[in-house]
Design an enzyme around this catalytic site. Structure first.
Site, mmCIF file in Angstrom:
data_model
loop_
_atom_site.group_PDB
_atom_site.id
_atom_site.type_symbol
_atom_site.label_atom_id
_atom_site.label_comp_id
_atom_site.label_asym_id
_atom_site.label_seq_id
_atom_site.Cartn_x
_atom_site.Cartn_y
_atom_site.Cartn_z
ATOM 1 N N GLU B 59 0.951 -1.239 0.118
ATOM 2 C CA GLU B 59 -0.267 -0.063 -0.067
ATOM 3 C C GLU B 59 0.599 1.316 -0.059
ATOM 4 O O GLU B 59 0.542 2.249 -0.639
ATOM 5 C CB GLU B 59 -0.926 -0.063 1.206
ATOM 6 C CG GLU B 59 -2.155 -0.724 0.991
ATOM 7 C CD GLU B 59 -1.664 -2.248 1.140
ATOM 8 O OE1 GLU B 59 -0.712 -2.661 1.856
ATOM 9 O OE2 GLU B 59 -2.999 -3.052 0.709
ATOM 10 N N PHE B 82 -9.206 -2.548 0.640
ATOM 11 C CA PHE B 82 -10.172 -2.059 1.568
ATOM 12 C C PHE B 82 -9.768 -0.943 2.378
ATOM 13 O O PHE B 82 -8.281 -0.653 2.541
ATOM 14 C CB PHE B 82 -10.228 -3.152 2.950
ATOM 15 C CG PHE B 82 -10.999 -4.394 2.270
ATOM 16 C CD1 PHE B 82 -12.444 -4.731 2.545
ATOM 17 C CD2 PHE B 82 -10.388 -5.537 1.665
ATOM 18 C CE1 PHE B 82 -12.970 -5.803 2.257
ATOM 19 C CE2 PHE B 82 -11.276 -6.450 1.149
ATOM 20 C CZ PHE B 82 -12.444 -6.575 1.419
ATOM 21 N N PHE B 85 -6.615 -1.178 4.907
ATOM 22 C CA PHE B 85 -5.345 -1.304 4.859
ATOM 23 C C PHE B 85 -4.561 0.119 4.345
ATOM 24 O O PHE B 85 -3.547 -0.012 4.145
ATOM 25 C CB PHE B 85 -5.314 -2.365 3.582
ATOM 26 C CG PHE B 85 -5.782 -3.651 4.101
ATOM 27 C CD1 PHE B 85 -5.645 -4.339 5.023
ATOM 28 C CD2 PHE B 85 -6.468 -4.290 2.993
ATOM 29 C CE1 PHE B 85 -6.188 -5.439 5.388
ATOM 30 C CE2 PHE B 85 -7.095 -5.440 3.335
ATOM 31 C CZ PHE B 85 -7.094 -6.081 4.579
ATOM 32 N N HIS B 126 -12.126 -5.125 7.958
ATOM 33 C CA HIS B 126 -12.965 -5.078 6.715
ATOM 34 C C HIS B 126 -14.032 -4.233 6.790
ATOM 35 O O HIS B 126 -15.042 -4.326 6.147
ATOM 36 C CB HIS B 126 -13.096 -6.427 6.065
ATOM 37 C CG HIS B 126 -11.739 -7.077 5.694
ATOM 38 N ND1 HIS B 126 -11.303 -7.945 6.520
ATOM 39 C CD2 HIS B 126 -11.310 -7.340 4.429
ATOM 40 C CE1 HIS B 126 -10.303 -8.455 5.963
ATOM 41 N NE2 HIS B 126 -10.247 -8.261 4.720
#
Ligand SMILES: Cc1ncc(C[n+]2csc(CCOP(=O)(O)OP(=O)(O)O)c2C)c(N)n1
Lengths: 338, 323
Positions: B59, B82, B85, B126
Site C-alpha cells: 500500500e 479495503f 489497509f 474489513h
C-alpha cells in the site's frame, strides 16, 4: 629547454581530456558543497542564523557529485539529506540554499520547510520528506510514469544505509523491479544511522546484498571516489535506460560529522574518524588531478578562493531575503483556498 | 436502466480514462480479477496493462508511486483493496501527498479509492470508516458519496482535481443503491453538500451510507408530523459549511450522524462549527449519533449493536425534537 616544453605540452594535453573535464567538474561541485555546508554547520548554525536541524554530507560529497555527473540533465533526481551537490549541479544557487536554511522567502520552499527538504520540479529535483526512504516508492512511481510516457529519462534516488531498513525502501524497490521501472538507487553507506552502527541496522554485510532478493543487479563502489561513482552511475543509468529495470549502487563511505550539528558523535570510535580522514574525497581527487596533469595546484587554490568568495556573497544575498509574510500562512494548502 | 453505485464509479472511471490519456489505475488485483469488488472489471481488456497496473501487496508503494507519477504529469487513481489497509500507506498520504504543494509547490493530483464501511460482516479489518484520519490532515480532500449519481459525478471531479483526494466508497452501497443517471458527461463538484431531503423541524447532517439510514428514519418520524431535513455532505474536505449552517438556522435543531466511531469523529467538528456559528438559532443541544468507541466487531449480534441504524436515529430524533 626542449624537455620543459614537452612537459608543458603533455600537461596541456592531459588537462584537455574528457577525464580532466569530468574531474574538474567533480572537484568544483564537491568543493562548493563542502564550503556551503561548512558555513551552514560551523558558522551560521552556531551564530543562530540557521534554524532547525542541520545534516551535512562532509566526507560524502563524491556520492551526489559522481551520481549527478552520470545523470542526464533531464533525468529526475530524488536527493536525500546529505546530497547537497545535486542541487548545485542542477542550478540551485548557494544563496537559495542558505535562504532555505534560514527560513527566508528566497529558499526553495519559501520558508514552508527547512534544510534539505527542498525540491524544484522544473529542475527535476524532488524534495524528500523527513521519513527516511519515503522517496523510494515515489521515485519508483516517477520512473513508472516516464516509462508510461515513452520517455527515455530515468530516475535516481538517494538514501542512507539506515533507510534501507524501512518498509518503504523494500516496497519501492520491489514495485520498481516488478515494473522494470528505470530507477537507479544510490545508497550512501556511511556506516552509521544517527548513533546506530551498521551491524545493528542489518544482519547482512552490504546493502548491495539485498538486491538479489528483488531480482535486480547491484554493485559496491568506493564512495569517496567521484569518478568511480560516476562510472557506476553510468552503468546503472544505461541499464535503466535500456529498459532493464532498477539498479542499486552502494557507495561505501563514512560520515565525517555527527548525525546533525547538535551531535558530537561521541559514540564513533576516534580511530575511525582518523582512518577515514585519510580518504577525504576532495583531497584525494586533488592529488590525483595534479598527478595526472589535469590541473595545477595553483588552479585548485584559485577554485577554492573563488568558491569562498561566491559563498560569502551567497550568504549576504540570503540574509537580504525577507522572512515570509505571516499573511501567506494559509496559502497553497490546496490549489484554491476554501 | 438503473445504474448501481458500483457501476457508477466504474462508468466514471471509464469516462475519465477515455477523456484523458494521463489517467491510469494501480492497485492490487485490479486487472485480470477486476478488483476485490469488481469496480475495475473490464478495464484491463479495454486499456491494457500499461494503464491498469496490478501491483504487489504494498500500500505504501502504491500510494508513493501514485505521488511520483503525478509529479511527472500523470493522473493516477490508486485502489486500496479495503479502506482498512490504507493505514499501511498512511505516511505517503499524510506526509508526502498532503504536504508537497504547501512545502515546495509540487501538487500531487491523484485519487486514492478506499472501499469502507461495515454491515457486511467483515469484522475489525474489513469494515472501518476511517475518514476522520484524513479530514484531520490539511492538504487532502475527503470524499464520501452516498448515491450512484454522486458516486459517478464525484469520482470524475476527484480525477480532475489538482489535489490529492481520498475517495471512500461504501461497500454496503456498491450493489444496493441504484438509480437512473443523467446522460452524458456530468460532474458533481467537491465541496458542495446536497440537501438530500428537505424538512423544517430538525436537521440530520450526515454522509456516506448513513444518508440512507437518515432518509428512512425521516420517513418514519414524518408519520408523527416531524419534518426532518437530511443533509448529505458528500465531501468533508472541502466542507460546505454554508449549507450546514443554512439548514440549522432554518430548523434550529441538529443531529450530526456518522458510521465512524464517536470520539474524534468528524461529527465533533461539525457540532462545534454549528455551536460557534449558529448558536443563537439553536433550540436544543447539537447531538451526535455515531458508532461506539470500539473496533468493528464481527459477530452479527455485536455488529448490529455497534452500527448506527434507523431505530437508534429515530430515538435520537424524538429525543431532540422533544427539547
Ligand atoms: C522514519 C524515520 N524515523 C526516524 C527518523 C529520524 N532520523 C533522521 S535521519 C536518521 C538516520 C538516518 O540514517 P541513514 O539512513 O543511514 O542516513 P544518514 O543520515 O546516515 O545519511 C534518523 C533515525 C526519520 N527521519 N525517519
Amino acid at each position: 629547454m626542449a624537455a620543459v616544453k614537452l612537459e608543458a605540452l603533455t600537461r596541456h594535453d592531459a588537462s584537455q581530456s574528457p577525464e580532466a573535464d569530468l574531474a574538474r567538474k567533480a572537484l568544483t561541485y564537491m568543493t562548493m558543497m563542502r564550503e556551503v555546508e561548512e558555513r551552514i554547520e560551523r558558522r551560521l548554525y552556531r551564530q543562530g542564523k540557521v534554524l532547525g536541524g542541520v545534516y551535512v554530507g562532509r566526507g560524502q560529497e563524491a556520492i551526489p557529485v559522481g551520481a549527478g555527473l552520470a545523470a542526464r540533465p533531464d533525468d529526475v533526481l530524488f536527493p536525500s539529506h546529505r546530497d547537497l551537490a545535486l542541487y548545485l549541479m542542477r542550478g540551485v544557487t548557494p544563496g537559495q540554499i542558505f535562504a532555505q536554511y534560514m527560513g527566508r522567502v528566497g529558499g526553495l520552499t519559501r520558508g514552508r520547510d527547512g534544510n534539505m527538504h527542498m525540491g524544484d520540479l522544473s529542475k527535476g529535483l524532488v524534495a524528500i520528506i523527513s521519513a527516511m526512504a519515503a522517496s523510494v516508492p515515489v521515485a519508483a512511481g516517477a520512473a513508472m510514469a516516464l516509462k508510461y510516457q515513452g520517455r527515455d529519462q530515468i530516475v535516481m534516488v538517494f538514501f542512507g544505509d539506515g533507510a534501507t531498513s524501512r518498509g518503504d525502501w523494500h516496497e519501492g524497490i520491489n514495485l520498481a523491479a516488478v515494473q522494470k521501472a528505470p530507477l537507479v538507487l544510490f545508497c550512501n553507506n556511511n556506516q552509521y544511522a544517527y548513533s546506530t552502527p551498521l551491524d545493528k541496522q542489518m544482519a547482512c554485510a552490504n546493502v548491495a546484498d539485498r538486491a538479489p532478493g528483488y531480482g535486480i543487479p547491484a554493485e559496491i563502489v568506493d564512495g569517496n571516489d567521484p569518478l568511480a561513482i560516476y562510472e557506476a552511475g553510468r552503468r546503472g543509468a544505461d541499464h535503466a535506460r535500456m529498459g532493464l529495470g532498477p539498479y542499486l549502487i552502494e557507495c561505501k563511505t563514512f560520515r565525517m560529522t555527527g548525525h546533525s550539528a547538535h551531535d558530537p558523535a561521541d559514540y564513533v570510535p576516534k580511530q575511525l574518524f582518523e582512518e577515514w580522514s585519510q580518504q577525504c574525497p576532495i583531497v584525494r581527487l586533488e592529488k590525483r588531478m595534479i598527478e595526472e596533469g589535469w590541473a595545477t595546484s595553483q588552479e585548485i587554490a584559485q577554485l577554492h578562493e573563488r568558491i569562498r568568495l561566491e559563498t560569502d556573497q551567497a550568504i549576504e544575498w540570503a540574509e537580504q531575503s525577507p522572512y515570509p509574510d505571516p499573511s501567506t500562512l494559509e496559502l497553497d494548502v490546496y490549489e484554491t483556498k476554501g | 436502466m438503473a445504474t448501481t453505485y458500483l457501476e457508477a464509479i466504474r462508468e466514471g472511471l471509464f469516462e475519465e480514462m477515455d477523456r484523458d490519456p494521463n489517467v491510469f489505475l494501480l492497485g492490487e488485483d485490479i486487472g485480470i480479477y477486476g478488483g476485490a469488488f469488481k469496480v475495475t472489471a473490464g478495464m484491463l481488456d479495454r486499456y491494457g496493462p500499461r494503464r491498469i497496473v496490478d501491483t504487489p501487496i504494498s500500500e505504501s508503494a502504491i500510494v508513493g508511486a501514485a505521488i511520483g507519477a503525478s509529479f511527472m504529469g500523470l493522473r493516477p487513481v490508486a485502489e486500496m483493496q479495503f479502506a482498512d489497509f490504507i493505514s499501511c500507506g498512511f505516511d505517503q498520504i499524510v506526509n508526502f501527498a498532503a504536504k508537497c504543494r504547501y512545502r515546495w509547490n509540487a501538487p500531487a493530483p491523484m485519487v486514492v479509492r478506499a472501499p469502507c464501511g461495515g454491515g457486511i460482516h467483515g469484522g475489525p479489518y474489513h469494515s472501518q470508516q476511517n475518514e476522520a484520519w484524513f479530514a484531520h490532515t490539511p492538504g487532502l480532500k475527503v470524499v464520501l458519496p452516498a448515491t450512484a449519481r454522486d458516486a459517478k459525478g464525484l469520482i470524475k471531479s476527484a480525477v480532475r482535481d489538482n489535489d490529492p483526494v481520498i475517495f471512500f466508497e461504501h461497500k454496503a452501497l456498491y450493489r444496493r443503491v441504484k438509480e437512473d443517471l443523467p446522460q452524458g458527461d456530468y460532474t458533481v463538484p467537491l465541496g458542495k453538500a446536497n440537501i438530500h431531503r428537505e424538512g423544517r423541524h430538525l436537521s440530520v447532517i450526515t454522509y456516506s451510507a448513513m444518508v440512507h439510514v437518515a432518509d428512512e428514519a425521516a420517513s418514519i418520524v414524518a408519520k408523527e408530523g416531524l419534518s426532518v431535513e437530511v443533509i448529505d455532505l458528500r465531501t468533508l474536505t472541502p466542507l460546505d459549511e454554508d449549507t450546514i449552517l443554512a439548514s440549522v438556522r432554518k430548523t434550529s435543531k441538529a443531529i450530526v450522524f456518522h458510521e465512524a466511531t464517536l470520539t474524534g469523529g468528524f461529527g465533533g467538528e461539525i457540532a462545534a462549527r454549528i455551536t460557534e456559528k449558529a448558536f443563537e438559532y439553536l433550540d436544543g443541544p447539537v447531538m451526535r449519533l455515531a458508532a461506539p468507541d470500539t473496533p468493528v466487531p464481527f459477530s452479527p449480534t455485536l455488529e448490529e449493536a455497534y452500527l448506527p441504524n434507523v431505530d437508534k436515529l429515530v430515538a435520537k430524533i424524538r429525543q431532540l425534537a422533544a427539547y
